[in-house]
Every structure is written in C-alpha cells, then in structure tokens.
Design a protein around this motif. Structure first.
Motif, PDB file in Angstrom:
ATOM      1  N   GLN A  43       0.824  -1.186   0.000  1.00 39.30           N
ATOM      2  CA  GLN A  43       0.000   0.000   0.000  1.00 39.30           C
ATOM      3  C   GLN A  43       0.871   1.254   0.000  1.00 39.30           C
ATOM      4  OE1 GLN A  43      -2.495   0.181   3.435  1.00 39.30           O
ATOM      5  NE2 GLN A  43      -4.187   1.042   2.287  1.00 39.30           N
ATOM      6  N   GLY A  44       0.567   2.191  -0.885  1.00 39.22           N
ATOM      7  CA  GLY A  44       1.311   3.437  -0.937  1.00 39.22           C
ATOM      8  C   GLY A  44       0.820   4.419   0.110  1.00 39.22           C
ATOM      9  N   ILE A  45       1.601   5.443   0.363  1.00 37.56           N
ATOM     10  CA  ILE A  45       1.200   6.503   1.279  1.00 37.56           C
ATOM     11  C   ILE A  45       0.278   7.432   0.493  1.00 37.56           C
ATOM     12  CG2 ILE A  45       2.008   8.429   2.693  1.00 37.56           C
ATOM     13  CD1 ILE A  45       2.846   5.708   3.767  1.00 37.56           C
ATOM     14  N   THR A  46      -0.987   7.438   0.849  1.00 38.72           N
ATOM     15  CA  THR A  46      -1.978   8.212   0.101  1.00 38.72           C
ATOM     16  C   THR A  46      -2.549   9.388   0.887  1.00 38.72           C
ATOM     17  OG1 THR A  46      -3.717   6.703   0.820  1.00 38.72           O
ATOM     18  CG2 THR A  46      -2.666   6.223  -1.297  1.00 38.72           C
ATOM     19  N   SER A  47      -2.202   9.495   2.164  1.00 39.16           N
ATOM     20  CA  SER A  47      -2.755  10.581   2.972  1.00 39.16           C
ATOM     21  C   SER A  47      -1.784  10.917   4.107  1.00 39.16           C
ATOM     22  CB  SER A  47      -4.093  10.154   3.568  1.00 39.16           C
ATOM     23  OG  SER A  47      -3.895   9.135   4.530  1.00 39.16           O
ATOM     24  N   LYS A  75       5.276   4.898  -6.921  1.00 41.69           N
ATOM     25  CA  LYS A  75       3.915   4.543  -6.506  1.00 41.69           C
ATOM     26  C   LYS A  75       3.661   4.922  -5.044  1.00 41.69           C
ATOM     27  CE  LYS A  75       3.396   0.905  -9.877  1.00 41.69           C
ATOM     28  NZ  LYS A  75       3.097  -0.497 -10.141  1.00 41.69           N
ATOM     29  N   ASN A  76       4.526   5.767  -4.500  1.00 45.03           N
ATOM     30  CA  ASN A  76       4.440   6.247  -3.117  1.00 45.03           C
ATOM     31  C   ASN A  76       4.573   5.143  -2.074  1.00 45.03           C
ATOM     32  OD1 ASN A  76       4.223   8.838  -4.052  1.00 45.03           O
ATOM     33  ND2 ASN A  76       2.003   8.889  -3.912  1.00 45.03           N
ATOM     34  N   HIS A  77       5.274   4.070  -2.426  1.00 40.24           N
ATOM     35  CA  HIS A  77       5.628   3.046  -1.439  1.00 40.24           C
ATOM     36  C   HIS A  77       6.900   3.502  -0.748  1.00 40.24           C
ATOM     37  CE1 HIS A  77       3.596   0.033  -4.370  1.00 40.24           C
ATOM     38  NE2 HIS A  77       2.711   0.527  -3.534  1.00 40.24           N
ATOM     39  N   ILE A  78       6.970   3.284   0.543  1.00 39.60           N
ATOM     40  CA  ILE A  78       8.185   3.652   1.279  1.00 39.60           C
ATOM     41  C   ILE A  78       9.303   2.685   0.921  1.00 39.60           C
ATOM     42  CG2 ILE A  78       9.243   3.834   3.561  1.00 39.60           C
ATOM     43  CD1 ILE A  78       6.593   4.822   4.625  1.00 39.60           C
ATOM     44  N   ILE A  79      10.424   3.248   0.465  1.00 37.48           N
ATOM     45  CA  ILE A  79      11.592   2.427   0.147  1.00 37.48           C
ATOM     46  C   ILE A  79      12.712   2.638   1.161  1.00 37.48           C
ATOM     47  CG2 ILE A  79      11.089   2.154  -2.300  1.00 37.48           C
ATOM     48  CD1 ILE A  79      12.979   4.486  -2.899  1.00 37.48           C
ATOM     49  N   GLY A  80      12.503   3.556   2.089  1.00 39.41           N
ATOM     50  CA  GLY A  80      13.492   3.770   3.138  1.00 39.41           C
ATOM     51  C   GLY A  80      13.073   4.889   4.071  1.00 39.41           C
ATOM     52  N   ILE A  81      13.558   4.818   5.293  1.00 36.74           N
ATOM     53  CA  ILE A  81      13.370   5.881   6.276  1.00 36.74           C
ATOM     54  C   ILE A  81      14.753   6.230   6.798  1.00 36.74           C
ATOM     55  CG2 ILE A  81      12.423   6.512   8.527  1.00 36.74           C
ATOM     56  CD1 ILE A  81      10.077   4.657   7.968  1.00 36.74           C
ATOM     57  N   ASN A  82      15.029   7.524   6.892  1.00 37.18           N
ATOM     58  CA  ASN A  82      16.340   7.965   7.339  1.00 37.18           C
ATOM     59  C   ASN A  82      16.201   9.039   8.420  1.00 37.18           C
ATOM     60  OD1 ASN A  82      19.314   8.100   7.009  1.00 37.18           O
ATOM     61  ND2 ASN A  82      18.861  10.196   6.407  1.00 37.18           N
ATOM     62  N   THR A  83      16.950   8.888   9.493  1.00 35.41           N
ATOM     63  CA  THR A  83      17.031   9.930  10.505  1.00 35.41           C
ATOM     64  C   THR A  83      18.085  10.915  10.032  1.00 35.41           C
ATOM     65  OG1 THR A  83      16.410   8.426  12.278  1.00 35.41           O
ATOM     66  CG2 THR A  83      17.545  10.448  12.923  1.00 35.41           C
ATOM     67  N   GLY A 143      14.669  17.213  -8.668  1.00 37.48           N
ATOM     68  CA  GLY A 143      13.639  16.357  -9.247  1.00 37.48           C
ATOM     69  C   GLY A 143      13.074  15.359  -8.257  1.00 37.48           C
ATOM     70  N   ILE A 144      13.133  15.703  -6.971  1.00 33.47           N
ATOM     71  CA  ILE A 144      12.572  14.860  -5.910  1.00 33.47           C
ATOM     72  C   ILE A 144      11.488  15.673  -5.214  1.00 33.47           C
ATOM     73  CG2 ILE A 144      13.036  13.634  -3.754  1.00 33.47           C
ATOM     74  CD1 ILE A 144      15.925  13.230  -4.737  1.00 33.47           C
ATOM     75  N   ASP A 145      10.249  15.238  -5.351  1.00 36.08           N
ATOM     76  CA  ASP A 145       9.105  15.961  -4.817  1.00 36.08           C
ATOM     77  C   ASP A 145       9.052  15.865  -3.294  1.00 36.08           C
ATOM     78  OD1 ASP A 145       6.666  17.366  -4.831  1.00 36.08           O
ATOM     79  OD2 ASP A 145       5.517  15.506  -4.930  1.00 36.08           O
ATOM     80  N   VAL A 146       8.846  16.989  -2.638  1.00 43.79           N
ATOM     81  CA  VAL A 146       8.595  16.998  -1.196  1.00 43.79           C
ATOM     82  C   VAL A 146       7.083  16.948  -1.038  1.00 43.79           C
ATOM     83  CG1 VAL A 146       8.819  18.281   0.962  1.00 43.79           C
ATOM     84  CG2 VAL A 146      10.696  18.292  -0.692  1.00 43.79           C
ATOM     85  N   MET A 147       6.562  15.784  -0.675  1.00 39.76           N
ATOM     86  CA  MET A 147       5.115  15.569  -0.646  1.00 39.76           C
ATOM     87  C   MET A 147       4.425  16.216   0.552  1.00 39.76           C
ATOM     88  SD  MET A 147       4.638  11.739  -2.118  1.00 39.76           S
ATOM     89  CE  MET A 147       2.884  11.868  -1.877  1.00 39.76           C
ATOM     90  N   ASP A 148       5.078  16.199   1.708  1.00 36.92           N
ATOM     91  CA  ASP A 148       4.467  16.770   2.907  1.00 36.92           C
ATOM     92  C   ASP A 148       5.540  16.930   3.970  1.00 36.92           C
ATOM     93  OD1 ASP A 148       2.587  17.750   4.706  1.00 36.92           O
ATOM     94  OD2 ASP A 148       1.340  15.958   4.704  1.00 36.92           O
ATOM     95  N   HIS A 149       5.257  17.773   4.933  1.00 37.35           N
ATOM     96  CA  HIS A 149       6.075  17.891   6.133  1.00 37.35           C
ATOM     97  C   HIS A 149       5.111  17.731   7.295  1.00 37.35           C
ATOM     98  CE1 HIS A 149       9.236  20.366   8.600  1.00 37.35           C
ATOM     99  NE2 HIS A 149       8.859  19.251   9.212  1.00 37.35           N
ATOM    100  N   ILE A 150       5.357  16.742   8.091  1.00 35.33           N
ATOM    101  CA  ILE A 150       4.467  16.422   9.207  1.00 35.33           C
ATOM    102  C   ILE A 150       5.207  16.661  10.511  1.00 35.33           C
ATOM    103  CG2 ILE A 150       3.207  14.557  10.357  1.00 35.33           C
ATOM    104  CD1 ILE A 150       2.823  13.385   7.479  1.00 35.33           C
ATOM    105  N   ILE A 151       4.525  17.351  11.422  1.00 30.76           N
ATOM    106  CA  ILE A 151       5.068  17.562  12.760  1.00 30.76           C
ATOM    107  C   ILE A 151       4.212  16.754  13.717  1.00 30.76           C
ATOM    108  CG2 ILE A 151       5.601  19.227  14.574  1.00 30.76           C
ATOM    109  CD1 ILE A 151       5.791  21.369  12.353  1.00 30.76           C
TER     110      ILE A 151
END
Length: 165
Positions: A43-47, A75-83, A143-151
């Motif tokens: 499932q992709g990140i849709t919201s 397809k908005n699937h998470i391929i990695g998380i980085n601190t 060419g890398i879209d910043v989709m959102d910033h969440i706090i």
C-alpha cells in the motif's frame, strides 16, 4: 577504457601527487525488527494520516527533536526511512544536503519530511516553515518531490493539509 593499472601508471608518471580518497556508501535493508505499521506492505502513502502512522511508530517516546524522512518510489511506497538529525529538546539542525543525500542514493522519486515536537504542541515554528520552503525548492532542483512535512506532537500538523505545501 583504461584499466586500473594503466591509470595508476599514468598517475605515477606525473610529477605532482594527489591521492583521491576512496569512499564507500552502504545501503542497509532491515527486514525484521524494523518499524511496524498497519496496512499492507504494497500500500502506498496516500494521505497524511497514513504517513503519521508510520512516523509515530518511528518517533515514539523520543525526548528530543528528531528530523527524519521517508523516501518513496513512483507509486508512493516507502523504500526507506532515514534519521537526518537528532537535536535538543526544542530544535534540530537541518541542511538540504543531508536531507536529500540518502534520497539521491536510494533513487527516491519523492520524500516525506517529519519531525517531532517533544513539547506536544505540533504547531510549526517560523524556522519549521522556512526550512520546509527551502527543502521544497531544493527538491525541485533535484527532481525529488517533497510531498508533505508532518510535525508530530500530542496530535499532528500536516503542511499539505494546511495548504503550505
């Protein structure tokens, strides 16, 4: 194309010496024991709520500000998380170079930005808004879209939901 031995011989014949440092970049895949989140792996990140679920699990219980990114495929699937940065009780240092480096290495199409407010108040500061604008512009160049910033605090704040991204 010259072989490594031919290149070394050419360099050795030169009267000036310069040693080029050797760098290695390693990508690590954590299969078991990673961040647990609800939903299908496909499932992709849709919201923003879907992203909050992932980031809440990742940032749960931290006593200082931590800025991280989720890197997404086409397809908005998470391929990695980085601190990206671990800061103090109320701030953390962010630079676009450090934010986009792992995204470039892994070949991300887009990123989601996230950081926590240990105080519990998710309202963005002036600095939060400024760095978001700066990262959005850097993303356009790369060419890398910043989709959102969440706090994340006691609740969450989404720049996208509030029309700031």
């Amino acid at each position: 194309m010259k072989s490594p031995a031919q290149i070394e011989a050419s360099v050795c014949e030169s009267s000036k010496w310069y040693i080029v440092p050797e760098y290695r970049v390693m990508l690590v895949c954590v299969s078991n024991g990673g961040v647990k989140a609800t939903g299908s792996k496909k499932q992709g990140i849709t919201s923003p709520e879907a992203a909050v679920g992932i980031f809440s699990a990742y940032l749960d219980g931290l006593d200082r500000e931590v800025f991280c990114i989720a890197m997404l495929d086409t397809k908005n699937h998470i391929i990695g998380i980085n601190t990206v940065s671990m800061g103090t009780l109320n701030s953390t240092a962010i630079h676009p170079r450090e934010v986009f480096k792992p995204a470039c290495i892994i070949g991300a199409n887009a990123i989601l930005l996230c950081h926590n407010h240990p105080s519990g108040d998710p309202e963005p500061s002036r600095e939060d808004k400024e760095i978001t604008d700066r990262l959005k512009e850097a993303g356009k160049v790369l060419g890398i879209d910043v989709m959102d910033h969440i706090i994340i605090g006691d609740t969450h704040y989404s720049f996208k939901e509030h029309g700031l991204l």
